[in-house]
Design an enzyme around this catalytic site. Sequence first.
Site, PDB file in Angstrom:
ATOM      1  N   TYR A   1       0.889  -1.171  -0.035  1.00 47.82           N
ATOM      2  CA  TYR A   1      -0.162   0.048  -0.100  1.00 47.82           C
ATOM      3  C   TYR A   1       0.889   1.246   0.240  1.00 47.82           C
ATOM      4  CZ  TYR A   1      -3.803  -3.261   1.220  1.00 47.82           C
ATOM      5  OH  TYR A   1      -4.699  -4.309   1.483  1.00 47.82           O
TER       6      TYR A   1
ATOM      7  N   GLY B   1     -17.058   1.254  -2.190  1.00 46.66           N
ATOM      8  CA  GLY B   1     -17.789   2.459  -2.261  1.00 46.66           C
ATOM      9  C   GLY B   1     -19.164   2.065  -2.896  1.00 46.66           C
TER      10      GLY B   1
ATOM     11  N   LEU C   1     -21.437   0.517  -2.616  1.00 52.59           N
ATOM     12  CA  LEU C   1     -22.713   0.287  -1.840  1.00 52.59           C
ATOM     13  C   LEU C   1     -22.996   1.595  -0.782  1.00 52.59           C
ATOM     14  CD1 LEU C   1     -22.195  -3.416  -0.541  1.00 52.59           C
ATOM     15  CD2 LEU C   1     -23.382  -2.710  -2.788  1.00 52.59           C
TER      16      LEU C   1
ATOM     17  N   GLY D   1     -24.160   4.752  -2.038  1.00 45.62           N
ATOM     18  CA  GLY D   1     -25.086   5.573  -2.433  1.00 45.62           C
ATOM     19  C   GLY D   1     -24.435   6.608  -3.175  1.00 45.62           C
ATOM     20  N   LYS D   2     -22.982   6.797  -2.852  1.00 41.40           N
ATOM     21  CA  LYS D   2     -22.431   8.051  -3.656  1.00 41.40           C
ATOM     22  C   LYS D   2     -22.393   7.899  -4.969  1.00 41.40           C
ATOM     23  CE  LYS D   2     -17.972  10.044  -2.625  1.00 41.40           C
ATOM     24  NZ  LYS D   2     -16.811   9.809  -1.513  1.00 41.40           N
TER      25      LYS D   2
HETATM   26  N1  LIG Z   1      -6.152  -8.435   0.880  1.00 43.25           N
HETATM   27  C1  LIG Z   1      -6.456  -7.878  -0.168  1.00 43.25           C
HETATM   28  O1  LIG Z   1      -6.299  -8.337  -1.206  1.00 43.25           O
HETATM   29  C2  LIG Z   1      -7.237  -6.439  -0.093  1.00 43.25           C
HETATM   30  C3  LIG Z   1      -7.795  -5.874  -1.265  1.00 43.25           C
HETATM   31  C4  LIG Z   1      -8.401  -4.817  -1.230  1.00 43.25           C
HETATM   32  C5  LIG Z   1      -8.439  -4.113  -0.038  1.00 43.25           C
HETATM   33  N2  LIG Z   1      -8.109  -4.555   1.214  1.00 43.25           N
HETATM   34  C6  LIG Z   1      -7.918  -4.305   2.482  1.00 43.25           C
HETATM   35  O2  LIG Z   1      -9.566  -3.780   2.655  1.00 43.25           O
HETATM   36  C7  LIG Z   1      -9.516  -2.425   3.047  1.00 43.25           C
HETATM   37  C8  LIG Z   1     -10.985  -1.876   2.478  1.00 43.25           C
HETATM   38  O3  LIG Z   1     -11.148  -2.342   1.202  1.00 43.25           O
HETATM   39  P1  LIG Z   1     -11.383  -1.269   0.040  1.00 43.25           P
HETATM   40  O4  LIG Z   1     -10.590  -0.296   0.429  1.00 43.25           O
HETATM   41  O5  LIG Z   1     -10.978  -1.866  -1.245  1.00 43.25           O
HETATM   42  O6  LIG Z   1     -12.708  -1.170   0.128  1.00 43.25           O
HETATM   43  P2  LIG Z   1     -14.172  -0.653   0.740  1.00 43.25           P
HETATM   44  O7  LIG Z   1     -13.801  -0.493   2.227  1.00 43.25           O
HETATM   45  O8  LIG Z   1     -15.187  -1.315   0.189  1.00 43.25           O
HETATM   46  O9  LIG Z   1     -14.091   0.813   0.249  1.00 43.25           O
HETATM   47  C9  LIG Z   1     -13.432   1.941   0.595  1.00 43.25           C
HETATM   48  C10 LIG Z   1     -14.145   3.148  -0.061  1.00 43.25           C
HETATM   49  O10 LIG Z   1     -15.286   3.352   0.350  1.00 43.25           O
HETATM   50  C11 LIG Z   1     -15.619   4.936   0.398  1.00 43.25           C
HETATM   51  N3  LIG Z   1     -16.192   5.051   1.706  1.00 43.25           N
HETATM   52  C12 LIG Z   1     -15.740   4.708   2.630  1.00 43.25           C
HETATM   53  N4  LIG Z   1     -16.697   5.053   3.833  1.00 43.25           N
HETATM   54  C13 LIG Z   1     -17.379   5.815   3.211  1.00 43.25           C
HETATM   55  C14 LIG Z   1     -18.873   6.361   3.643  1.00 43.25           C
HETATM   56  N5  LIG Z   1     -19.097   6.534   5.073  1.00 43.25           N
HETATM   57  N6  LIG Z   1     -19.601   7.115   2.690  1.00 43.25           N
HETATM   58  C15 LIG Z   1     -19.386   7.053   1.320  1.00 43.25           C
HETATM   59  N7  LIG Z   1     -18.173   6.427   0.920  1.00 43.25           N
HETATM   60  C16 LIG Z   1     -17.386   5.717   1.811  1.00 43.25           C
HETATM   61  C17 LIG Z   1     -14.178   5.621   0.295  1.00 43.25           C
HETATM   62  O11 LIG Z   1     -13.927   6.105  -1.147  1.00 43.25           O
HETATM   63  P3  LIG Z   1     -14.466   7.267  -1.839  1.00 43.25           P
HETATM   64  O12 LIG Z   1     -14.758   8.285  -0.825  1.00 43.25           O
HETATM   65  O13 LIG Z   1     -13.537   7.799  -2.681  1.00 43.25           O
HETATM   66  O14 LIG Z   1     -16.033   6.919  -2.593  1.00 43.25           O
HETATM   67  C18 LIG Z   1     -13.241   4.494   0.590  1.00 43.25           C
HETATM   68  O15 LIG Z   1     -12.078   4.617  -0.095  1.00 43.25           O
HETATM   69  C19 LIG Z   1      -8.471  -1.825   2.403  1.00 43.25           C
HETATM   70  O16 LIG Z   1      -8.175  -0.698   2.946  1.00 43.25           O
HETATM   71  C20 LIG Z   1      -7.432  -2.699   2.595  1.00 43.25           C
HETATM   72  O17 LIG Z   1      -6.740  -2.568   4.103  1.00 43.25           O
HETATM   73  C21 LIG Z   1      -7.314  -5.862   1.070  1.00 43.25           C
END
Ligand SMILES: NC(=O)c1ccc[n+]([C@@H]2O[C@H](COP(=O)([O-])OP(=O)(O)OC[C@H]3O[C@@H](n4cnc5c(N)ncnc54)[C@H](OP(=O)(O)O)[C@@H]3O)[C@@H](O)[C@H]2O)c1
Length: 326
Positions: free
Chosen positions: A59, A209, A211, A213-214
Amino acid sequence: MPDMEYTTLGKTGLKISRVGLGTWQFSHDWGVLEYEKAKNVISRALELGINFFDTAMVYGMGISERFLGKALKEAGASRDSVVISTKIPGQFLNRDDVLRSVEKSLKLLGLDYVDILLAHWPPCWHNFPTREYAKAMEQLVKMGKVSYLGLSDFPLELVESFASYLSVAELVVLQVRYNLVERWAEEELIPYAEKHGITVQAWSPIAKGALTGKYTPDNLPKFEDIRAQDPIFHPKNFTQVWELVKKLNEIGSKYGKKPVQVALNWLIMASPRVVPIPGAKTPDQVVDIAGSVGWRLSFEDWRLLDEISRGIRIQYSVYYVEKEVS
Ligand SMILES: NC(=O)c1ccc[n+]([C@@H]2O[C@H](COP(=O)([O-])OP(=O)(O)OC[C@H]3O[C@@H](n4cnc5c(N)ncnc54)[C@H](OP(=O)(O)O)[C@@H]3O)[C@@H](O)[C@H]2O)c1
């Protein structure tokens, strides 16, 4: 805001918040590159009782680990009050690189040991034998540099093979892609974790993101956004996802909750072992995330969302050239 809810990490007795925080957002991929912004996200999480943080070597190639470690220290979090997972990429999974890279991670995080070390994905391009990295990762446990081990994005057969090589270390975490529209982990990995008392860190728990609604069918992530190429946001798929988002919104309004909070609550109800690790870019997003636990959907609402989400079939073989190529 209800009090934070806690659960136990695997069979360890370590207390972790029922929802954790992912920190991939502190990277070029997601754009949180100013330390102060990252610090505000981490501080807010700590204030709200979140104590389970996920990072990885890849990361921002060290940025996330550095920001996380520094922010925890500056916020005054004591070492035993937080539980941190970091991950080694598949291409570092030979003995020398495992040892070298963990030494580097510990320096970046500013820690003497890391709570959980996961292999981020299998070494599918390098053919490192499973036994080699299982033993190398276990060596770090024996030396007190790592407390527990985990695997991320591994198929069940490899999980079993990895576990069979451990003599003293415990496999306490499986990290899997798991959200209301991508439920493949329910087939094999979550049942395995439940059977063996392993914690399931659900990544992309709000489908990056989708899910929240944004994003709407008329407002999808733009070309420069890391998500623009994600099949979930492809119009073919997003039109299905959007029907679910509308229902998350409708159900959430009954509870005074946002779609993102309903989506996360649904996951924690699906299995007592599942701990979502959503990523946040701002303190306000952390507030929403913390408010996703400490309450429960009714069985009826949970079931309705289950039914709608089961009807969604994300097509991964999508193309961005939709016209026939002659
Ligand atoms: N092991 C793996 O291969 C793997 C892969 C991916 C991720 N991960 C881990 O999992 C974590 C989470 O996964 P992810 O980042 O892929 O996706 P996620 O948690 O499903 O989505 C995160 C994104 O959703 C939006 N968001 C978050 N809270 C919100 C809210 N309250 N209201 C509106 N939008 C909101 C933000 O983006 P915007 O504001 O830009 O819309 C944020 O960057 C990562 O940080 C990482 O630590 C692991």
